[in-house]
Design a protein around this motif. Structure first.
Motif, short mmCIF file in Angstrom:
data_model
loop_
_atom_site.label_atom_id
_atom_site.label_comp_id
_atom_site.label_asym_id
_atom_site.label_seq_id
_atom_site.Cartn_x
_atom_site.Cartn_y
_atom_site.Cartn_z
N UNK A 1 -31.99 -42.13 -42.00
CA UNK A 1 -32.90 -43.25 -42.19
C UNK A 1 -33.01 -44.03 -40.90
N UNK A 2 -34.22 -44.45 -40.53
CA UNK A 2 -34.45 -45.32 -39.38
C UNK A 2 -35.08 -46.62 -39.87
N UNK A 3 -34.52 -47.74 -39.43
CA UNK A 3 -34.98 -49.05 -39.91
C UNK A 3 -35.08 -50.01 -38.73
N UNK A 4 -35.82 -51.11 -38.88
CA UNK A 4 -35.80 -52.15 -37.85
C UNK A 4 -34.37 -52.64 -37.62
N UNK A 5 -34.08 -53.03 -36.39
CA UNK A 5 -32.73 -53.41 -36.04
C UNK A 5 -32.12 -54.49 -36.90
N UNK A 6 -32.95 -55.46 -37.31
CA UNK A 6 -32.41 -56.56 -38.11
C UNK A 6 -32.17 -56.16 -39.57
N UNK A 7 -32.51 -54.92 -39.92
CA UNK A 7 -32.27 -54.42 -41.27
C UNK A 7 -31.17 -53.35 -41.33
N UNK A 8 -30.54 -53.08 -40.17
CA UNK A 8 -29.57 -51.99 -40.11
C UNK A 8 -28.38 -52.23 -41.03
N UNK A 9 -27.77 -53.39 -40.94
CA UNK A 9 -26.59 -53.66 -41.77
C UNK A 9 -26.92 -53.62 -43.26
N UNK A 10 -28.08 -54.17 -43.63
CA UNK A 10 -28.47 -54.18 -45.04
C UNK A 10 -28.72 -52.77 -45.56
N UNK A 11 -29.36 -51.93 -44.73
CA UNK A 11 -29.63 -50.56 -45.14
C UNK A 11 -28.34 -49.77 -45.32
N UNK A 12 -27.39 -49.97 -44.42
CA UNK A 12 -26.10 -49.29 -44.53
C UNK A 12 -25.34 -49.78 -45.75
N UNK A 13 -25.39 -51.06 -46.00
CA UNK A 13 -24.72 -51.62 -47.18
C UNK A 13 -25.29 -51.03 -48.47
#
Length: 263
Positions: free
Chosen positions: A199-211
């Motif tokens: 998955x690739x996401x905007x940088x400010x969404x990285x932690x939320x996507x991993x969580x």
């Protein structure tokens, strides 16, 4: 990520545990989380320190870069104080050199244990040893500024920190050869398209996507995940009929366990 009392915090590596979730953080952003033998020893120790309750491990890094690869001091004649330089390594006999590199590889090996699912949260540069550390994990979620590169060949070396097997498994031989031999950068969109990134996401969404991903993995029955991971990891080395047999054996274990019937 929650701020928890670390079980380990040394040499640029911090390990925290929150019930079934372990988080390993690279903590030297001033040097773009450059890697050294001391960091590899700390990563190996983090794997050993994980409690049995941990089911998912997230690997993340502070700062703008996940890891810019080897500490450049390793390439100098004097190397890093207290560590063998590359020249020192070259002067070791075959058995000693093999043992030294094998010890380094331990830092990259435990992430694929069948009792864990590991997720690399990758932003910015993941170069050389940094690329191989991301490849050591089962899954990769990347920020849209990610830049993977395998620069070892460009330096006259080869990737030797366990990265070649997962890279070929993910993208195929021809593309893996092209990426390694040219040393070019692979950015987020391509990484997702060719299978390097889940998955690739905007940088400010990285932690939320991993969580979110970690939560979904923890929600599944642990023993079923362990059996499934073992089946999938072994599929490449088994023939079709062997894999069918492995599926039958695994399902028999699951059915008996769910029914409370002893083998």
């Amino acid at each position: 990520m929650a701020s928890l009392e670390p079980l380990l915090d040394q040499d640029g590596v911090r390990l925290t545990v929150d019930d079934a979730l372990g988080t390993v953080t690279l903590t030297n952003p001033a040097k773009r989380n450059a890697q050294s033998p001391a960091l590899w020893r700390a990563l190996t120790e983090a794997g050993r320190a994980l409690p049995g309750s941990v089911r998912v491990v997230v690997l993340r890094a502070e700062g703008k870069s996940f890891s810019a690869g080897l500490d450049r001091q390793m390439f100098t004649p004097e190397g890093i104080e207290g560590e063998p330089s590359l020249i020192d390594l070259a002067r070791q006999d075959d058995a000693e050199l093999d043992m030294t590199i094998a010890a380094y590889q331990e830092a990259f090996t435990w992430w694929r244990r069948n009792d864990l699912v590991s997720i690399a949260a990758v932003q910015g540069h993941a170069v050389g040893a940094g690329f191989q550390l991301a490849l050591a994990c089962d899954l990769r979620v990347v920020a849209d500024d990610v830049q993977f590169a395998m620069l070892e060949t460009s330096l006259g070396l080869v990737p030797d920190l366990t990265g070649t097997h997962p890279l070929v498994s993910l993208v195929g031989y021809a593309r893996a050869l092209e990426i390694c031999a040219t040393g070019r950068f692979v950015q987020a969109a391509e990484a997702e398209r060719i299978g390097l990134a889940n998955l690739a996401v905007p940088g400010d969404q990285l932690d939320a996507a991993v969580k979110d991903l970690a939560s979904a993995l923890v929600a599944a029955p642990r023993d079923a995940v362990i059996e499934t991971k073992a089946l999938l990891r072994g599929a490449q080395s088994r023939g079709y009929d062997e894999q069918r047999a492995a599926e039958r054996a695994a399902q028999a274990r699951r059915l008996r366990d769910l029914a409370g019937v002893g083998e």
